[in-house]
Scaffold this motif. Structure first.
Motif, PDB file in Angstrom:
ATOM      1  N   GLY A 364       0.812  -1.203   0.000  1.00  0.00           N
ATOM      2  CA  GLY A 364       0.000   0.000   0.000  1.00  0.00           C
ATOM      3  C   GLY A 364       0.846   1.255   0.000  1.00  0.00           C
ATOM      4  O   GLY A 364       0.376   2.328  -0.380  1.00  0.00           O
ATOM      5  N   ILE A 365       2.116   1.112   0.425  1.00  0.00           N
ATOM      6  CA  ILE A 365       3.079   2.213   0.302  1.00  0.00           C
ATOM      7  C   ILE A 365       4.141   1.842  -0.722  1.00  0.00           C
ATOM      8  O   ILE A 365       4.508   2.667  -1.565  1.00  0.00           O
ATOM      9  CB  ILE A 365       3.716   2.543   1.674  1.00  0.00           C
ATOM     10  CG1 ILE A 365       2.692   3.257   2.565  1.00  0.00           C
ATOM     11  CG2 ILE A 365       4.959   3.409   1.499  1.00  0.00           C
ATOM     12  CD1 ILE A 365       3.226   3.705   3.909  1.00  0.00           C
ATOM     13  N   LYS A 366       4.598   0.590  -0.657  1.00  0.00           N
ATOM     14  CA  LYS A 366       5.600   0.130  -1.612  1.00  0.00           C
ATOM     15  C   LYS A 366       5.052   0.242  -3.028  1.00  0.00           C
ATOM     16  O   LYS A 366       3.996  -0.304  -3.353  1.00  0.00           O
ATOM     17  CB  LYS A 366       5.968  -1.323  -1.308  1.00  0.00           C
ATOM     18  CG  LYS A 366       7.128  -1.855  -2.141  1.00  0.00           C
ATOM     19  CD  LYS A 366       7.485  -3.260  -1.696  1.00  0.00           C
ATOM     20  CE  LYS A 366       8.702  -3.775  -2.451  1.00  0.00           C
ATOM     21  NZ  LYS A 366       9.086  -5.150  -2.004  1.00  0.00           N
ATOM     22  N   GLY A 367       5.746   0.993  -3.875  1.00  0.00           N
ATOM     23  CA  GLY A 367       5.306   1.187  -5.249  1.00  0.00           C
ATOM     24  C   GLY A 367       4.343   2.353  -5.433  1.00  0.00           C
ATOM     25  O   GLY A 367       4.023   2.727  -6.557  1.00  0.00           O
ATOM     26  N   PHE A 368       3.880   2.912  -4.307  1.00  0.00           N
ATOM     27  CA  PHE A 368       2.950   4.050  -4.362  1.00  0.00           C
ATOM     28  C   PHE A 368       3.601   5.345  -3.881  1.00  0.00           C
ATOM     29  O   PHE A 368       3.283   6.424  -4.349  1.00  0.00           O
ATOM     30  CB  PHE A 368       1.713   3.776  -3.502  1.00  0.00           C
ATOM     31  CG  PHE A 368       0.818   2.697  -4.033  1.00  0.00           C
ATOM     32  CD1 PHE A 368      -0.172   2.988  -4.963  1.00  0.00           C
ATOM     33  CD2 PHE A 368       0.956   1.381  -3.604  1.00  0.00           C
ATOM     34  CE1 PHE A 368      -1.012   2.000  -5.444  1.00  0.00           C
ATOM     35  CE2 PHE A 368       0.121   0.379  -4.081  1.00  0.00           C
ATOM     36  CZ  PHE A 368      -0.867   0.688  -5.010  1.00  0.00           C
ATOM     37  N   MET A 369       4.490   5.223  -2.891  1.00  0.00           N
ATOM     38  CA  MET A 369       5.145   6.402  -2.324  1.00  0.00           C
ATOM     39  C   MET A 369       6.652   6.202  -2.364  1.00  0.00           C
ATOM     40  O   MET A 369       7.146   5.076  -2.188  1.00  0.00           O
ATOM     41  CB  MET A 369       4.688   6.654  -0.878  1.00  0.00           C
ATOM     42  CG  MET A 369       3.205   6.937  -0.735  1.00  0.00           C
ATOM     43  SD  MET A 369       2.700   7.261   0.994  1.00  0.00           S
ATOM     44  CE  MET A 369       3.414   8.896   1.238  1.00  0.00           C
ATOM     45  N   SER A 370       7.383   7.278  -2.584  1.00  0.00           N
ATOM     46  CA  SER A 370       8.835   7.199  -2.678  1.00  0.00           C
ATOM     47  C   SER A 370       9.486   7.492  -1.329  1.00  0.00           C
ATOM     48  O   SER A 370       8.849   8.011  -0.403  1.00  0.00           O
ATOM     49  CB  SER A 370       9.352   8.224  -3.700  1.00  0.00           C
ATOM     50  OG  SER A 370       9.123   9.548  -3.232  1.00  0.00           O
ATOM     51  N   ARG A 371      10.764   7.152  -1.247  1.00  0.00           N
ATOM     52  CA  ARG A 371      11.527   7.468  -0.035  1.00  0.00           C
ATOM     53  C   ARG A 371      11.510   8.969   0.226  1.00  0.00           C
ATOM     54  O   ARG A 371      11.366   9.416   1.372  1.00  0.00           O
ATOM     55  CB  ARG A 371      12.971   6.967  -0.185  1.00  0.00           C
ATOM     56  CG  ARG A 371      13.887   7.338   0.990  1.00  0.00           C
ATOM     57  CD  ARG A 371      15.273   6.735   0.813  1.00  0.00           C
ATOM     58  NE  ARG A 371      15.240   5.291   0.967  1.00  0.00           N
ATOM     59  CZ  ARG A 371      15.349   4.656   2.129  1.00  0.00           C
ATOM     60  NH1 ARG A 371      15.476   5.356   3.249  1.00  0.00           N
ATOM     61  NH2 ARG A 371      15.334   3.350   2.188  1.00  0.00           N
ATOM     62  N   GLU A 372      11.631   9.762  -0.831  1.00  0.00           N
ATOM     63  CA  GLU A 372      11.651  11.218  -0.693  1.00  0.00           C
ATOM     64  C   GLU A 372      10.329  11.733  -0.114  1.00  0.00           C
ATOM     65  O   GLU A 372      10.311  12.636   0.727  1.00  0.00           O
ATOM     66  CB  GLU A 372      11.926  11.881  -2.043  1.00  0.00           C
ATOM     67  CG  GLU A 372      13.353  11.702  -2.567  1.00  0.00           C
ATOM     68  CD  GLU A 372      13.678  10.266  -2.962  1.00  0.00           C
ATOM     69  OE1 GLU A 372      12.735   9.541  -3.377  1.00  0.00           O
ATOM     70  OE2 GLU A 372      14.861   9.867  -2.827  1.00  0.00           O
ATOM     71  N   GLN A 373       9.218  11.145  -0.551  1.00  0.00           N
ATOM     72  CA  GLN A 373       7.922  11.559  -0.026  1.00  0.00           C
ATOM     73  C   GLN A 373       7.803  11.246   1.472  1.00  0.00           C
ATOM     74  O   GLN A 373       7.273  12.050   2.248  1.00  0.00           O
ATOM     75  CB  GLN A 373       6.789  10.869  -0.780  1.00  0.00           C
ATOM     76  CG  GLN A 373       6.551  11.422  -2.186  1.00  0.00           C
ATOM     77  CD  GLN A 373       5.502  10.621  -2.926  1.00  0.00           C
ATOM     78  OE1 GLN A 373       5.626   9.414  -3.099  1.00  0.00           O
ATOM     79  NE2 GLN A 373       4.448  11.313  -3.372  1.00  0.00           N
ATOM     80  N   LEU A 374       8.307  10.081   1.859  1.00  0.00           N
ATOM     81  CA  LEU A 374       8.235   9.703   3.273  1.00  0.00           C
ATOM     82  C   LEU A 374       9.157  10.592   4.117  1.00  0.00           C
ATOM     83  O   LEU A 374       8.794  10.968   5.241  1.00  0.00           O
ATOM     84  CB  LEU A 374       8.628   8.232   3.447  1.00  0.00           C
ATOM     85  CG  LEU A 374       7.616   7.214   2.899  1.00  0.00           C
ATOM     86  CD1 LEU A 374       8.161   5.801   3.046  1.00  0.00           C
ATOM     87  CD2 LEU A 374       6.272   7.340   3.605  1.00  0.00           C
ATOM     88  N   ILE A 375      10.311  10.932   3.575  1.00  0.00           N
ATOM     89  CA  ILE A 375      11.218  11.821   4.306  1.00  0.00           C
ATOM     90  C   ILE A 375      10.577  13.189   4.504  1.00  0.00           C
ATOM     91  O   ILE A 375      10.682  13.788   5.577  1.00  0.00           O
ATOM     92  CB  ILE A 375      12.561  11.960   3.546  1.00  0.00           C
ATOM     93  CG1 ILE A 375      13.344  10.633   3.627  1.00  0.00           C
ATOM     94  CG2 ILE A 375      13.407  13.086   4.121  1.00  0.00           C
ATOM     95  CD1 ILE A 375      14.585  10.581   2.780  1.00  0.00           C
ATOM     96  N   GLN A 376       9.843  13.642   3.494  1.00  0.00           N
ATOM     97  CA  GLN A 376       9.124  14.925   3.628  1.00  0.00           C
ATOM     98  C   GLN A 376       8.060  14.847   4.728  1.00  0.00           C
ATOM     99  O   GLN A 376       7.844  15.798   5.473  1.00  0.00           O
ATOM    100  CB  GLN A 376       8.486  15.311   2.300  1.00  0.00           C
ATOM    101  CG  GLN A 376       9.486  15.785   1.240  1.00  0.00           C
ATOM    102  CD  GLN A 376       8.829  16.121  -0.082  1.00  0.00           C
ATOM    103  OE1 GLN A 376       7.630  15.897  -0.258  1.00  0.00           O
ATOM    104  NE2 GLN A 376       9.608  16.644  -1.020  1.00  0.00           N
ATOM    105  N   CYS A 377       7.422  13.688   4.817  1.00  0.00           N
ATOM    106  CA  CYS A 377       6.406  13.497   5.863  1.00  0.00           C
ATOM    107  C   CYS A 377       6.996  13.614   7.255  1.00  0.00           C
ATOM    108  O   CYS A 377       6.325  14.031   8.201  1.00  0.00           O
ATOM    109  CB  CYS A 377       5.733  12.140   5.722  1.00  0.00           C
ATOM    110  SG  CYS A 377       4.638  11.975   4.287  1.00  0.00           S
TER     111      CYS A 377
END
Length: 380
Positions: A364-377
């Motif tokens: 649900g996150i893998k393939g949908f959100m990038s590492r960069e997006q999570l770091i921004q979060c």
């Protein structure tokens, strides 16, 4: 000169507490763990001086003096410990006193003393009436002698505290405790406490009624589940994005972080009811332990799972009754991710790198959100 005034209970006192609590939450933010309405104005029907007593619980009491300027800007005066070791005490209003703030570090025995006294008076209206009548009498007898007013009620209060503590200890003997293990947004303790004590969690639109017993968890700790985590479905309260579920089937290869709260069996069932938007849940906990799970309702979180034991106390959580399909996977909203990150960091104790690496591998996150997006979060 300050006059002693005792008034009949007023509904507005609860609203005044909530308004001031919001201001304090904005000041102390990350330091604040919880905040309680205490004192006579917190007991419905009790005559009281119209002063709102507030008890914030903080991580580190030694950090509180640094907020002196911010509190003064709100009209408060810092009085230090003011006779009680480990407390930070603030007054607002001068001779026209409106608020008292009694701040304690998590684990202080003073927290239990205040809450037990309040809850005892809430549970025994006849005791509250006798206390209120005494205060009203003393206020008329000593309208400008606050020390005499306090001394006059001291023997009654001391006896009341003894009865309250005995009542509390007896109540504790009869409570059955369980662990509730959260793997989603309720890892964030601030959010979870809205299910215990009522209120609207940050970022949510729905108000939670809270539990019948609003006592705080008696113990907390992190826990690793051997059930796979994924994000799925479309949650209206989270912008139509996905929320957390675990696979009901155990998988020894899975490593899902969770945070556990030791609460009463009744509280757990009340939490399950709130999470499933029903008024109550009638569930045989012993049967859940025997079978490993129990589907009590065809709803998103209508499947209660038994996960094992910790310290001799059974561990439970809840998830979907049905196997979720691949097409139901749905990445969570930024707000939901941040809520989970807050729990993983503040409660579970993961580092920023560990949080990002962990979430990147979840369905649900893998393939949908990038590492960069999570770091921004993580900026939260």
């Amino acid at each position: 000169m300050r006059k002693v005034v005792v008034l009949p209970y007023q509904d507005k006192w609860k609203k005044l507490f909530e308004k001031e609590a919001t201001k304090l939450q904005q000041i102390f933010r990350g330091e604040l763990l919880d905040i309680h309405h205490i004192g006579s104005t917190s007991v419905q029907g009790l005559k009281a001086k119209p002063i709102i007593d507030i008890m914030p619980i903080v991580k580190d009491i030694s950090c509180i003096d640094a907020y002196k300027d911010a509190m003064e800007a709100l009209g408060y005066e810092l009085k230090g410990e003011n006779g009680i070791e480990g407390r930070r005490y603030f007054q607002k209003g001068g001779d026209q006193r409106t608020h008292h703030v009694h701040m304690y570090q998590e684990g202080s025995p003073e927290i239990t003393r205040h809450l037990v006294f309040r809850d005892y008076l809430r549970s025994f209206p006849e005791e509250a009436k006798a206390y209120g009548d005494l205060k009203e009498k003393l206020a008329k007898q000593f309208p400008y002698q606050i020390d005499s007013y306090i001394q006059g009620k001291e023997p009654f209060v001391t006896n009341l505290e003894k009865k309250a503590l005995a009542w509390y200890r007896e109540e504790q003997k009869h409570k059955e405790y369980v662990w509730y293990a959260s793997y989603g947004s309720n890892m964030n303790k601030e959010r979870f406490l809205c299910y215990i004590q009522g209120g609207t969690p940050k970022g949510a639109t729905r108000d939670n009624p809270g539990c019948r017993d609003q006592s705080l968890p008696v113990k907390e700790q992190s826990y690793v589940m051997k059930h796979e985590l994924f994000f799925a479905k479309e949650a209206g309260r989270w912008q139509g994005k996905g929320v957390a579920f675990i696979d009901p089937a155990k998988n020894e290869q899975s490593h899902t972080y969770s945070y556990m709260y030791m609460i009463t069996k009744e509280q757990f069932l009340d939490v399950v009811a709130q999470e499933n938007s029903v008024s109550h849940v009638d569930l045989d906990i012993e049967k859940v332990i025997e079978k490993g799970n129990e589907v009590f309702r065809e709803s998103w979180y209508g499947n209660v799972l038994y996960l094992g034991e910790a310290d001799g106390v059974p561990i439970f959580t809840f998830t979907s009754p049905n196997e979720l399909l691949e097409e139901e996977l749905n990445p969570p909203s930024i707000e939901y991710v941040r809520t989970i990150m807050h729990g993983l960091k503040g409660e579970v104790g993961l580092t920023d790198d560990e949080i990002v690496s962990y979430l990147l591998e979840t369905h649900g996150i893998k393939g949908f959100m990038s590492r960069e997006q999570l770091i921004q979060c993580l900026g939260m």
